[in-house]
Design a protein around this motif. Structure first.
Motif, mmCIF file in Angstrom:
data_model
loop_
_atom_site.group_PDB
_atom_site.id
_atom_site.type_symbol
_atom_site.label_atom_id
_atom_site.label_comp_id
_atom_site.label_asym_id
_atom_site.label_seq_id
_atom_site.Cartn_x
_atom_site.Cartn_y
_atom_site.Cartn_z
ATOM 1 N N GLY A 34 -61.005 -9.514 -18.151
ATOM 2 C CA GLY A 34 -61.289 -10.562 -19.115
ATOM 3 C C GLY A 34 -60.403 -11.769 -18.890
ATOM 4 O O GLY A 34 -59.350 -11.682 -18.248
ATOM 5 N N TRP A 35 -60.857 -12.894 -19.393
ATOM 6 C CA TRP A 35 -60.062 -14.126 -19.459
ATOM 7 C C TRP A 35 -59.985 -14.542 -20.920
ATOM 8 O O TRP A 35 -60.993 -14.510 -21.642
ATOM 9 C CB TRP A 35 -60.704 -15.242 -18.645
ATOM 10 C CG TRP A 35 -60.520 -15.136 -17.170
ATOM 11 C CD1 TRP A 35 -61.366 -14.577 -16.280
ATOM 12 C CD2 TRP A 35 -59.414 -15.632 -16.404
ATOM 13 N NE1 TRP A 35 -60.865 -14.682 -15.002
ATOM 14 C CE2 TRP A 35 -59.669 -15.335 -15.054
ATOM 15 C CE3 TRP A 35 -58.235 -16.310 -16.726
ATOM 16 C CZ2 TRP A 35 -58.790 -15.676 -14.024
ATOM 17 C CZ3 TRP A 35 -57.365 -16.650 -15.717
ATOM 18 C CH2 TRP A 35 -57.640 -16.336 -14.385
ATOM 19 N N ALA A 90 -55.415 -25.314 -22.767
ATOM 20 C CA ALA A 90 -54.821 -24.071 -23.249
ATOM 21 C C ALA A 90 -54.091 -23.395 -22.094
ATOM 22 O O ALA A 90 -54.235 -23.791 -20.929
ATOM 23 C CB ALA A 90 -55.900 -23.129 -23.785
ATOM 24 N N VAL A 91 -53.335 -22.384 -22.441
ATOM 25 C CA VAL A 91 -52.813 -21.460 -21.440
ATOM 26 C C VAL A 91 -53.871 -20.378 -21.250
ATOM 27 O O VAL A 91 -54.316 -19.765 -22.234
ATOM 28 C CB VAL A 91 -51.476 -20.840 -21.870
ATOM 29 C CG1 VAL A 91 -51.007 -19.816 -20.832
ATOM 30 C CG2 VAL A 91 -50.425 -21.928 -22.060
ATOM 31 N N TYR A 92 -54.252 -20.155 -20.023
ATOM 32 C CA TYR A 92 -55.296 -19.184 -19.703
ATOM 33 C C TYR A 92 -54.660 -17.907 -19.170
ATOM 34 O O TYR A 92 -53.790 -17.944 -18.290
ATOM 35 C CB TYR A 92 -56.263 -19.768 -18.678
ATOM 36 C CG TYR A 92 -57.220 -20.745 -19.292
ATOM 37 C CD1 TYR A 92 -56.786 -22.002 -19.721
ATOM 38 C CD2 TYR A 92 -58.562 -20.408 -19.492
ATOM 39 C CE1 TYR A 92 -57.659 -22.889 -20.325
ATOM 40 C CE2 TYR A 92 -59.438 -21.303 -20.076
ATOM 41 C CZ TYR A 92 -58.979 -22.539 -20.493
ATOM 42 O OH TYR A 92 -59.849 -23.419 -21.083
ATOM 43 N N TYR A 93 -55.143 -16.796 -19.701
ATOM 44 C CA TYR A 93 -54.622 -15.485 -19.332
ATOM 45 C C TYR A 93 -55.743 -14.608 -18.781
ATOM 46 O O TYR A 93 -56.852 -14.585 -19.336
ATOM 47 C CB TYR A 93 -54.047 -14.771 -20.556
ATOM 48 C CG TYR A 93 -52.882 -15.469 -21.211
ATOM 49 C CD1 TYR A 93 -53.093 -16.423 -22.204
ATOM 50 C CD2 TYR A 93 -51.579 -15.166 -20.848
ATOM 51 C CE1 TYR A 93 -52.027 -17.064 -22.817
ATOM 52 C CE2 TYR A 93 -50.507 -15.802 -21.451
ATOM 53 C CZ TYR A 93 -50.742 -16.747 -22.432
ATOM 54 O OH TYR A 93 -49.679 -17.373 -23.038
ATOM 55 N N CYS A 94 -55.432 -13.876 -17.730
ATOM 56 C CA CYS A 94 -56.355 -12.837 -17.308
ATOM 57 C C CYS A 94 -55.830 -11.498 -17.819
ATOM 58 O O CYS A 94 -54.623 -11.340 -18.050
ATOM 59 C CB CYS A 94 -56.521 -12.802 -15.795
ATOM 60 S SG CYS A 94 -55.017 -12.538 -14.844
ATOM 61 N N ALA A 95 -56.743 -10.594 -18.014
ATOM 62 C CA ALA A 95 -56.386 -9.304 -18.583
ATOM 63 C C ALA A 95 -57.262 -8.214 -17.977
ATOM 64 O O ALA A 95 -58.383 -8.487 -17.542
ATOM 65 C CB ALA A 95 -56.551 -9.329 -20.099
ATOM 66 N N TYR A 113 -53.500 -4.689 -19.818
ATOM 67 C CA TYR A 113 -52.600 -5.404 -18.911
ATOM 68 C C TYR A 113 -52.904 -6.893 -18.981
ATOM 69 O O TYR A 113 -54.068 -7.293 -19.047
ATOM 70 C CB TYR A 113 -52.793 -4.911 -17.475
ATOM 71 C CG TYR A 113 -52.749 -3.413 -17.343
ATOM 72 C CD1 TYR A 113 -53.930 -2.676 -17.323
ATOM 73 C CD2 TYR A 113 -51.542 -2.727 -17.270
ATOM 74 C CE1 TYR A 113 -53.910 -1.295 -17.222
ATOM 75 C CE2 TYR A 113 -51.513 -1.349 -17.174
ATOM 76 C CZ TYR A 113 -52.699 -0.639 -17.153
ATOM 77 O OH TYR A 113 -52.673 0.735 -17.060
ATOM 78 N N TRP A 114 -51.830 -7.683 -18.935
ATOM 79 C CA TRP A 114 -51.970 -9.139 -19.051
ATOM 80 C C TRP A 114 -51.170 -9.835 -17.974
ATOM 81 O O TRP A 114 -50.051 -9.405 -17.641
ATOM 82 C CB TRP A 114 -51.483 -9.604 -20.422
ATOM 83 C CG TRP A 114 -52.369 -9.172 -21.537
ATOM 84 C CD1 TRP A 114 -52.351 -7.970 -22.193
ATOM 85 C CD2 TRP A 114 -53.421 -9.930 -22.132
ATOM 86 N NE1 TRP A 114 -53.333 -7.939 -23.146
ATOM 87 C CE2 TRP A 114 -54.000 -9.132 -23.134
ATOM 88 C CE3 TRP A 114 -53.933 -11.211 -21.914
ATOM 89 C CZ2 TRP A 114 -55.072 -9.566 -23.917
ATOM 90 C CZ3 TRP A 114 -54.990 -11.640 -22.692
ATOM 91 C CH2 TRP A 114 -55.547 -10.829 -23.682
#
Length: 124
Positions: A34-35, A90-95, A113-114
């Motif tokens: 996911g993002w 924004a700050v983008y995170y993958c997970a 997990y991030w």
């Protein structure tokens, strides 16, 4: 698995960026991905998710502008962002998730997990 997001930067409205999420420790294909993104002063929000079968689910705010792809050989997932808007800042995170929740894949708590996040700034 460890995740490393990269590719953020400053772009003008209407422009494009491609983010990458590289995984180490285990084969990427074992996970659901996911993002998410978090704008200043706001909660982290869902951007997209995709299951191991290849189905992709997008937030309404990015559908038609963002797409995702994965390169299993490189253990990397890419987020292609087109027609960027200032509200995409924004700050983008993958997970990554061990399990798939068909009804709640957009919950941050479903992901195990991030990555550390990469900042995307869209100027008007």
């Amino acid at each position: 698995v460890q995740l490393q997001a990269s590719g953020g930067g400053l772009v003008q409205a209407g422009g494009s960026l491609r983010l990458a999420c590289a995984a180490s420790g285990r084969t990427f294909s074992n996970y659901y991905m996911g993002w998410f993104r978090q704008a200043p002063g706001k909660e982290r929000e869902f951007v997209l998710a995709f299951s191991r079968s290849g189905n992709t689910y997008y937030a309404d705010s990015v559908r038609g502008r963002f797409t995702v792809s994965r390169d299993n050989a490189k253990n990397t997932v890419y987020l292609q962002m087109n027609s960027l808007k200032p509200e995409d800042t924004a700050v983008y995170y993958c997970a990554a998730a061990n399990n798939w929740y068909s009804r709640t894949y957009y919950y941050t708590t479903r992901y195990d997990y991030w990555g550390q996040g990469t900042l995307v700034t869209v100027s008007s």
